[in-house]
Structures are given as C-alpha cells and as structure tokens.
Scaffold this motif. Structure first.
Motif, mmCIF file in Angstrom:
data_model
loop_
_atom_site.group_PDB
_atom_site.id
_atom_site.type_symbol
_atom_site.label_atom_id
_atom_site.label_comp_id
_atom_site.label_asym_id
_atom_site.label_seq_id
_atom_site.Cartn_x
_atom_site.Cartn_y
_atom_site.Cartn_z
ATOM 1 N N HIS A 1 0.857 -1.182 0.000
ATOM 2 C CA HIS A 1 0.000 0.000 0.000
ATOM 3 C C HIS A 1 0.896 1.235 0.000
ATOM 4 O O HIS A 1 1.614 1.504 0.961
ATOM 5 C CB HIS A 1 -0.910 0.000 1.235
ATOM 6 C CG HIS A 1 -1.934 1.067 1.218
ATOM 7 N ND1 HIS A 1 -2.108 1.938 2.253
ATOM 8 C CD2 HIS A 1 -2.849 1.413 0.285
ATOM 9 C CE1 HIS A 1 -3.094 2.785 1.968
ATOM 10 N NE2 HIS A 1 -3.550 2.472 0.775
ATOM 11 N N GLY B 1 1.185 5.242 -0.057
ATOM 12 C CA GLY B 1 0.395 6.411 0.326
ATOM 13 C C GLY B 1 0.470 7.532 -0.686
ATOM 14 O O GLY B 1 1.198 7.459 -1.685
ATOM 15 N N GLU B 2 -0.270 8.598 -0.422
ATOM 16 C CA GLU B 2 -0.326 9.754 -1.329
ATOM 17 C C GLU B 2 1.034 10.404 -1.535
ATOM 18 O O GLU B 2 1.306 10.984 -2.570
ATOM 19 C CB GLU B 2 -1.303 10.826 -0.791
ATOM 20 C CG GLU B 2 -2.719 10.360 -0.620
ATOM 21 C CD GLU B 2 -2.959 9.720 0.743
ATOM 22 O OE1 GLU B 2 -2.085 9.781 1.635
ATOM 23 O OE2 GLU B 2 -4.031 9.131 0.910
ATOM 24 N N LYS C 1 3.021 2.368 3.148
ATOM 25 C CA LYS C 1 2.275 2.354 4.413
ATOM 26 C C LYS C 1 2.172 0.945 4.980
ATOM 27 O O LYS C 1 2.394 0.730 6.161
ATOM 28 C CB LYS C 1 0.865 2.901 4.198
ATOM 29 C CG LYS C 1 0.807 4.386 3.969
ATOM 30 C CD LYS C 1 -0.643 4.819 3.886
ATOM 31 C CE LYS C 1 -0.753 6.329 3.882
ATOM 32 N NZ LYS C 1 -2.154 6.756 3.928
ATOM 33 N N GLN D 1 4.632 9.398 -6.625
ATOM 34 C CA GLN D 1 3.302 9.618 -6.066
ATOM 35 C C GLN D 1 2.250 9.035 -6.995
ATOM 36 O O GLN D 1 2.191 9.388 -8.169
ATOM 37 C CB GLN D 1 3.021 11.107 -5.887
ATOM 38 C CG GLN D 1 3.799 11.741 -4.775
ATOM 39 C CD GLN D 1 3.447 13.211 -4.628
ATOM 40 O OE1 GLN D 1 3.006 13.849 -5.572
ATOM 41 N NE2 GLN D 1 3.649 13.732 -3.443
ATOM 42 N N ALA E 1 -3.735 7.244 -2.561
ATOM 43 C CA ALA E 1 -3.072 6.033 -2.071
ATOM 44 C C ALA E 1 -3.546 4.857 -2.921
ATOM 45 O O ALA E 1 -4.705 4.802 -3.316
ATOM 46 C CB ALA E 1 -3.415 5.805 -0.610
ATOM 47 N N GLN E 2 -2.625 3.924 -3.206
ATOM 48 C CA GLN E 2 -2.976 2.775 -4.035
ATOM 49 C C GLN E 2 -2.305 1.509 -3.528
ATOM 50 O O GLN E 2 -1.251 1.568 -2.899
ATOM 51 C CB GLN E 2 -2.537 3.000 -5.486
ATOM 52 C CG GLN E 2 -3.306 4.052 -6.218
ATOM 53 C CD GLN E 2 -2.832 4.182 -7.666
ATOM 54 O OE1 GLN E 2 -1.754 3.743 -8.024
ATOM 55 N NE2 GLN E 2 -3.665 4.790 -8.485
#
Length: 97
Positions: A37, A39-40, A45, A73, A82-83
C-alpha cells in the motif's frame, strides 16, 4: 519377509527425519509476492506477504527492503491518491541454495 522390510524402513537411522538444525534450508520459491500500500506521498504504508519464499527471515528481509523505498506519487488525474500494488521481490542469488 514384509515384516522385516517394514521394520527396516521405519527403524533404520537413515530413514528417520532429521532435526531442523541439521536439515539444510531449502526455499520453495526464489521470490516473494507482496501486496504493498503506497500512500499519497509515495511512501509505503503497509506490506503483506501474499506468497512466501518458504523462509520467514527472507520474507522479513523483503518487507524491510520494500518499506524503505519511496515510490512516485500515485495519481489519478492531478490528484495524489493512495494505491495498492502487487510486487514481486527476487531472493538474492547468494541466499539461494
């Protein structure tokens, strides 16, 4: 005859399982599949193991290496989001046996 054969197979020292200290470590796979994961801000994360290589210490090494990275990003249009990503981490050749 069959009784002697079965006795030999189950009682012979070479047929007994070895303890973990003397058993050589063998990896199931030469890679670790992870779900990451990002984050932005591009920092990792969360990392979860999807498919282990068979050795927990090497899996933890893969997690530590991925957590230390910063990625570009992730964006949707101009907005940073976030992806989740699937990642494959190759086990270093010096750890393969």
């Amino acid at each position: 005859m069959l009784r002697k054969l079965l006795y030999f197979l189950f009682k012979h020292p070479s047929m007994k399982p070895m303890d973990e200290k003397t058993t050589p470590r063998r990896l199931k796979r030469s890679f670790v599949m992870m779900r990451v994961h990002v984050g932005e801000n591009g920092f990792v994360k969360t990392v979860t193991i999807q498919m282990s290589c068979g050795d927990k210490s090497i899996d933890q090494m893969a997690i530590a290496e991925i957590k230390g990275r910063q990625f570009a990003q992730p964006r949707v249009g101009h907005k940073a989001v976030a992806q989740w990503h699937n990642m494959r981490w190759e086990v270093p050749s010096n750890l393969l046996k």
